[in-house]
Design an enzyme around this catalytic site. Structure first.
Site, PDB file in Angstrom:
ATOM      1  N   GLU A   1      16.872 -16.694 -10.742  1.00 57.98           N
ATOM      2  CA  GLU A   1      16.407 -15.335 -11.045  1.00 57.98           C
ATOM      3  C   GLU A   1      15.665 -15.301 -12.388  1.00 57.98           C
ATOM      4  OE1 GLU A   1      15.940 -12.831  -9.428  1.00 57.98           O
ATOM      5  OE2 GLU A   1      15.883 -11.166 -10.826  1.00 57.98           O
TER       6      GLU A   1
ATOM      7  N   CYS B   1       0.839  -1.190   0.000  1.00 63.63           N
ATOM      8  CA  CYS B   1       0.000   0.000   0.000  1.00 63.63           C
ATOM      9  C   CYS B   1       0.880   1.249   0.000  1.00 63.63           C
ATOM     10  CB  CYS B   1      -0.938   0.095   1.204  1.00 63.63           C
ATOM     11  SG  CYS B   1      -1.957  -1.362   1.437  1.00 63.63           S
TER      12      CYS B   1
ATOM     13  N   GLU C   1       6.891 -14.277 -12.589  1.00 61.98           N
ATOM     14  CA  GLU C   1       6.161 -13.164 -11.972  1.00 61.98           C
ATOM     15  C   GLU C   1       5.506 -12.232 -12.987  1.00 61.98           C
ATOM     16  OE1 GLU C   1       8.354 -10.510  -9.365  1.00 61.98           O
ATOM     17  OE2 GLU C   1      10.115 -10.617 -10.633  1.00 61.98           O
TER      18      GLU C   1
ATOM     19  N   LYS D   1       5.540  -3.864  -5.363  1.00 65.74           N
ATOM     20  CA  LYS D   1       6.977  -3.619  -5.454  1.00 65.74           C
ATOM     21  C   LYS D   1       7.658  -3.768  -4.106  1.00 65.74           C
ATOM     22  CE  LYS D   1      10.790  -2.318  -7.436  1.00 65.74           C
ATOM     23  NZ  LYS D   1      11.463  -3.387  -8.216  1.00 65.74           N
TER      24      LYS D   1
ATOM     25  N   LYS E   1      11.830 -14.132 -12.802  1.00 71.57           N
ATOM     26  CA  LYS E   1      11.396 -13.065 -13.724  1.00 71.57           C
ATOM     27  C   LYS E   1      10.257 -13.572 -14.607  1.00 71.57           C
ATOM     28  CE  LYS E   1      12.647 -10.462 -12.140  1.00 71.57           C
ATOM     29  NZ  LYS E   1      13.463 -10.288 -11.024  1.00 71.57           N
TER      30      LYS E   1
ATOM     31  N   ARG F   1       3.399   0.037  -5.174  1.00 72.81           N
ATOM     32  CA  ARG F   1       3.276  -0.542  -3.837  1.00 72.81           C
ATOM     33  C   ARG F   1       1.984  -1.339  -3.660  1.00 72.81           C
ATOM     34  NH1 ARG F   1       6.816   1.945  -0.348  1.00 72.81           N
ATOM     35  NH2 ARG F   1       5.647   1.126   1.396  1.00 72.81           N
TER      36      ARG F   1
ATOM     37  N   HIS G   1      17.433 -35.773 -10.699  1.00 73.15           N
ATOM     38  CA  HIS G   1      16.931 -36.277  -9.419  1.00 73.15           C
ATOM     39  C   HIS G   1      15.426 -36.040  -9.264  1.00 73.15           C
ATOM     40  CE1 HIS G   1      20.949 -37.256  -8.081  1.00 73.15           C
ATOM     41  NE2 HIS G   1      21.344 -36.051  -8.472  1.00 73.15           N
TER      42      HIS G   1
ATOM     43  N   ASN H   1      -0.900   2.130   5.834  1.00 68.98           N
ATOM     44  CA  ASN H   1      -0.068   1.135   5.163  1.00 68.98           C
ATOM     45  C   ASN H   1       0.534   0.252   6.249  1.00 68.98           C
ATOM     46  OD1 ASN H   1       1.878  -0.273   3.675  1.00 68.98           O
ATOM     47  ND2 ASN H   1       3.354   1.392   3.855  1.00 68.98           N
ATOM     48  N   GLY H   2       0.300  -1.056   6.157  1.00 59.95           N
ATOM     49  CA  GLY H   2       0.839  -1.981   7.164  1.00 59.95           C
ATOM     50  C   GLY H   2      -0.223  -2.976   7.584  1.00 59.95           C
TER      51      GLY H   2
ATOM     52  N   TRP I   1      -2.918  -2.669  -1.525  1.00 61.71           N
ATOM     53  CA  TRP I   1      -2.588  -4.058  -1.834  1.00 61.71           C
ATOM     54  C   TRP I   1      -3.244  -4.857  -0.708  1.00 61.71           C
ATOM     55  CZ3 TRP I   1       0.171  -8.144   0.439  1.00 61.71           C
ATOM     56  CH2 TRP I   1       0.489  -9.203  -0.434  1.00 61.71           C
TER      57      TRP I   1
HETATM   58  O1  M6R Z   1      13.014  -4.529  -1.994  1.00 64.78           O
HETATM   59  P1  M6R Z   1      13.609  -5.880  -1.832  1.00 64.78           P
HETATM   60  O2  M6R Z   1      14.844  -6.076  -2.652  1.00 64.78           O
HETATM   61  O3  M6R Z   1      13.865  -6.233  -0.398  1.00 64.78           O
HETATM   62  O4  M6R Z   1      12.526  -6.874  -2.383  1.00 64.78           O
HETATM   63  C1  M6R Z   1      12.684  -8.255  -2.276  1.00 64.78           C
HETATM   64  C2  M6R Z   1      11.661  -8.979  -3.114  1.00 64.78           C
HETATM   65  O5  M6R Z   1      10.370  -8.685  -2.691  1.00 64.78           O
HETATM   66  C3  M6R Z   1      11.784  -8.624  -4.598  1.00 64.78           C
HETATM   67  O6  M6R Z   1      13.074  -8.879  -5.078  1.00 64.78           O
HETATM   68  C4  M6R Z   1      10.767  -9.433  -5.414  1.00 64.78           C
HETATM   69  O7  M6R Z   1      11.079 -10.786  -5.384  1.00 64.78           O
HETATM   70  C5  M6R Z   1      10.708  -8.913  -6.854  1.00 64.78           C
HETATM   71  N1  M6R Z   1       9.344  -8.892  -7.304  1.00 64.78           N
HETATM   72  C6  M6R Z   1      11.475  -9.756  -7.808  1.00 64.78           C
HETATM   73  O8  M6R Z   1      11.422  -9.279  -9.108  1.00 64.78           O
END
Ligand code: M6R
Length: 620
Positions: free
Chosen positions: A493, A2, A500, A615, A497, A27, A516, A101-102, A75
C-alpha cells in the site's frame, strides 16, 4: 470512469452543471463538456480539453443559457483526450445530445452498420453511436407517425439501449422536448436527485448533494424520464418500476476541502474520526464480540464457513490482504485473497461453504463487481465491505458492512484503507468468537481499538517531521517498501501511494523476498522504506535492513520501538506510537500516506488527481 450530470429546473443550468462536474471530477478529468437546450429551443454545446476549470473559461467567454442541460467529465477509453472526443455527443441533426459513462463493447459493429446507412461519425469514441442510434430510432419512419415526441424519444432510447453491449449510464436531451431528460443505466451508476422544482441525474450524489438529499438509485436495465417536478422509472422493456426514495445522511461540508491544501491531506487527517466511525456501535464488550448485523449470518452459518475468498482491487485488495492475516489468526478460517480482475476469469473454486468477501471504497469498481457476480453465479454467499452507501456492489451483495469513512474524493485512497482494515478486524473477532476465540483476546483487541484514534492523531500531529524526512527524498527515482507478515500488505500500500501520486517507481515486497532478486537494484540512489514495528520478527527485519545498508541503499525505517541497530542502519527513522499488534497495520499505514503525500507535493504533482487515473474505475 467519467462522470455525468443532468439538471432540469427553474435556474440557469450551466453553473449548476459546472458545479456538479467539479464534484465528479475525481471520476475522470481529461476533458469536459455541457449541452443545454437554450432559450432559442436549440441544443447548445460547449466542450474543452483538460479539467473543468478549462470548460468554465470557455463558458465564461461563450455563455450558454437554458434551464435544462447535461454534462460530462471524461476519462478517455476510446479515442484520445481531444476536443472532438469530449462529450456531449450528438447525432447527425444535432437534435439529440447524450453523455455517457461506461464502455460500449459492440460499438464498432454498430458504427459500421450506421455508416452503411449514410451516417457520418466525427469522433473516435464508442459513445457517439448512442447519439446516432437514438436519433435514428427517434426519426425513423415508423416512429414519425407518432405525434407524441416524448413517447417517441422514450421508445428510441429503449430500442437503443437494448442494442448496446457493455456498460453505460447515459443522459439524453432532445430539442423537441425541452422539458425532459431521459437517463438509462446498465453496469454504470446512475442516481436521481429529487429537488424542489428541480430534478438531477448523475453518476453519484456528490454532484447534486448541495441541492437535495432525496435520491433514487437506478438499477441495471432501468430508464428514467425526468421533468422539473416529476419522474418515471421503467425497465428497458418500458414496464413501469416503482422505486423507493432514500434520504442521504451526509452533506456538503463533508466533501469540501475544509481548509486543507488537498483532499488527500484532509482525508489522511480525518482518520481518527473515520476509523472511529468504522467501529463505533459495533463492539459488544459484554458478549466480547462485534456486532455486524448487515452480514445477515447466523452462528450456524459462521461455523459452516470452511474458506473465505477475498476479492478486490488496488488499495481495497491490500486491506483484504491485511484481513487474511487477522481472520486466519483469530478464527482459524483459511482465507485466500485475489485481484478481482483475475478472480473473475480464473474459474475460482467455490464450494457450498465458501464465503466471498468483496471490498470496495466506491462500490462501483467494474472488476470487483464482475467478480461478485461471478461468485454469486457459482452459488457463493457474497458479502460487501463498501464505503459508498447504496453503491452497486453494496446493493448486489447478500449482505455486508459499510465502513462509514465518509466521502473520499482524493484519487489516492487513504481513509478508506484504514476503515476497511478496521472492519476486517471486527469481522475477524466476530467470526472467531463464534468459533472459540477467548473473551479476553476479543476484548483486549476491542479495547485497544477504542484507543487507536488517539494513536492515529499523535502520528498526524508529528506530520511536520514526516514531511522533513519526505522532502529529503524528493529526487528519488526508485523505491522499495518492505515488510513482513501483516506489514507486507502495508508495504504494498505504501508503494502504491507513492507511485500513484508522485510517479516514482515504487514497489512493495515481503522483506525476505528482497534477496531473491529485487536487491540487485539497490545502489546509493535507491530508497528502501522498511516497515519494522516491534514484533517477533523484528530481528529478521533488522537483518533485512542490514542487507540493504551493506549495498549502500538509502533506508527510511518506520517503527514503534527505539532500537539502536535500526537507528544505526537507517538514514532516517520515523517513530510512531506502540499499539496492539493486531492494529499495527492501520497505524503503520498513516506515515506511509503522509510520506507519499509530502514527496508528491514537493515534486509539484497533482496530488488529488494524478495523471492517467480516476477515482472510480468503472471500466474493465
Ligand atoms: O473503489 P474501490 O475501492 O473498489 O477502488 C479500488 C481501486 O481502484 C483503488 O483502491 C485504487 O487502487 C486507488 N487509486 C488506490 O489509491
Amino acid at each position: 470512469m467519467c462522470g455525468i450530470i443532468g439538471y432540469i429546473g427553474k435556474n440557469d443550468a450551466a453553473p449548476i452543471l459546472i458545479e456538479g462536474l467539479k464534484r465528479l471530477e475525481y471520476r475522470g478529468y481529461d476533458s469536459a463538456g455541457i449541452a443545454t437546450i437554450s432559450d432559442s429551443g436549440k441544443i447548445e454545446i460547449r466542450k474543452q480539453t483538460g479539467k473543468i476549470v478549462e470548460l468554465e473559461k470557455v463558458i465564461n467567454q461563450f455563455p450558454v443559457n437554458g434551464n435544462i442541460g447535461i454534462a460530462h467529465t471524461r476519462w478517455a477509453t476510446h479515442g484520445a483526450a481531444t476536443l472532438t472526443n469530449a462529450h456531449p455527443h450528438v447525432g447527425q441533426t444535432g437534435k439529440i445530445a447524450i453523455v455517457h459513462n461506461g464502455i460500449i463493447e459492440n460499438y464498432a459493429t454498430l458504427k459500421k452498420h450506421l455508416e452503411n446507412e449514410g451516417r457520418k461519425f466525427i469522433t473516435e469514441t464508442d459513445s457517439e453511436v448512442i447519439a446516432h442510434l437514438i436519433e435514428r430510432h427517434y426519426l425513423n419512419d415508423e416512429n414519425k407517425d407518432s405525434n407524441n415526441p416524448l413517447a417517441r424519444l422514450e421508445k428510441a432510447v429503449s430500442d437503443t439501449v437494448k442494442m448496446l453491449e457493455g456498460t453505460f449510464g447515459i443522459a439524453v436531451l432532445c430539442d423537441d422536448i425541452p422539458d425532459t431528460i431521459i437517463g438509462a443505466r446498465k453496469g454504470s451508476p446512475l442516481v436521481l436527485g429529487i429537488g424542489r422544482d428541480a430534478m438531477f441525474i448523475a453518476s453519484d450524489i456528490n454532484a447534486f448533494v448541495t441541492y437535495t438529499k432525496q435520491v433514487i438509485y437506478l438499477d441495471d436495465n432501468e430508464i428514467v424520464t425526468i421533468n422539473r417536478d416529476t419522474y418515471q422509472t421503467k425497465t428497458f422493456e418500458r414496464a413501469p418500476v416503482s422505486k423507493d426514495i432514500e434520504e442521504i445522511s451526509w452533506d456538503i461540508d463533508e466533501i469540501g476541502r475544509a481548509g486543507y491544501d488537498h483532499f488527500m491531506l484532509k482525508e489522511i487527517c480525518e482518520q481518527p474520526d473515520s476509523v472511529r466511525n468504522a467501529f463505533i456501535g459495533r463492539m459488544l464488550h459484554e458478549q466480547a464480540t462485534a456486532k455486524l448485523g448487515g452480514l445477515k449470518l447466523s452462528n450456524k452459518d459462521i461455523l459452516n464457513i470452511d474458506r473465505i475468498l477475498i476479492t478486490a482491487c488496488g488499495t481495497a485488495l491490500h486491506a483484504g490482504m491485511v484481513g487474511k492475516y487477522i481472520i486466519e489468526q483469530l478464527s482459524g478460517i483459511p482465507v485466500e485473497v485475489d485481484f478481482a480482475s483475475e478472480f473473475r476469469y480464473r474459474n475460482p473454486i467455490i464450494r457450498p461453504n465458501t464465503l466471498v468477501l468483496t471490498i470496495s471504497q466506491s462500490g462501483e469498481t467494474a472488476d470487483t463487481l464482475a467478480a461478485l457476480r461471478e461468485a454469486k453465479q457459482k452459488g457463493a454467499t457474497v458479502m460487501g465491505i463498501c464505503n459508498v452507501v447504496g453503491s452497486t456492489i453494496a446493493r448486489e451483495c447478500d449482505g455486508g458492512v459499510y465502513v462509514h469513512a465518509g466521502p473520499e474524493i482524493g484519487v489516492a485512497s487513504t481513509k478508506a484503507f484504514t476503515s476497511q482494515v478496521t472492519v476486517m478486524i471486527l469481522l475477524a473477532i466476530y467470526f472467531a468468537r463464534v468459533r472459540g476465540l477467548s473473551r479476553d483476546t476479543a476484548n483486549e483487541i476491542m479495547k485497544a481499538l477504542e484507543k487507536l484514534p488517539d494513536a492515529i492523531q499523535s502520528v498526524l500531529d508529528s506530520r511536520d517531521s514526516i514531511k522533513k524526512v519526505a522532502e529529503k527524498y524528493v529526487d528519488t527515482q526508485h523505491a522499495f517498501f518492505m515488510g513482513r507478515n501483516d506489514q507486507y500488505p502495508v508495504a504494498l500500500e505504501g508503494a502504491l501511494k507513492l507511485k500513484e501520486i508522485s510517479y516514482i517507481d515504487a514497489n512493495g515486497y515481503p522483506a525476505a523476498e528482497m534477496k531473491h532478486g529485487p536487491i540487485a537494484l539497490i545502489d546509493e540512489q535507491h530508497l528502501t522504506v522498511a516497515l519494522a514495528p516491534d514484533s517477533p520478527l523484528i530481528e529478521k527485519m533488522i537483518a533485512n535492513i542490514q542487507e540493504i545498508q551493506a549495498r549502500k541503499g538509502k533506508i527510511v525505517t518506520v517503527t514503534d520501538i527505539k532500537n539502536q541497530m535500526i537507528e544505526k542502519l537507517s538514514d532516517d527513522v520515523i517513530l510512531i506510537p506502540k499499539v496492539h499488534p493486531a492494529l499495527k497495520p492501520i497505524l503503520m499505514a498513516i506515515p506511509m500516506q503522509l510520506f507519499a503525500y509530502y514527496i508528491a507535493v514537493a515534486r509539484e504533482c497533482d496530488v488529488d488527481q494524478p495523471r492517467n487515473l480516476a477515482k472510480s474505475v468503472t471500466v474493465e
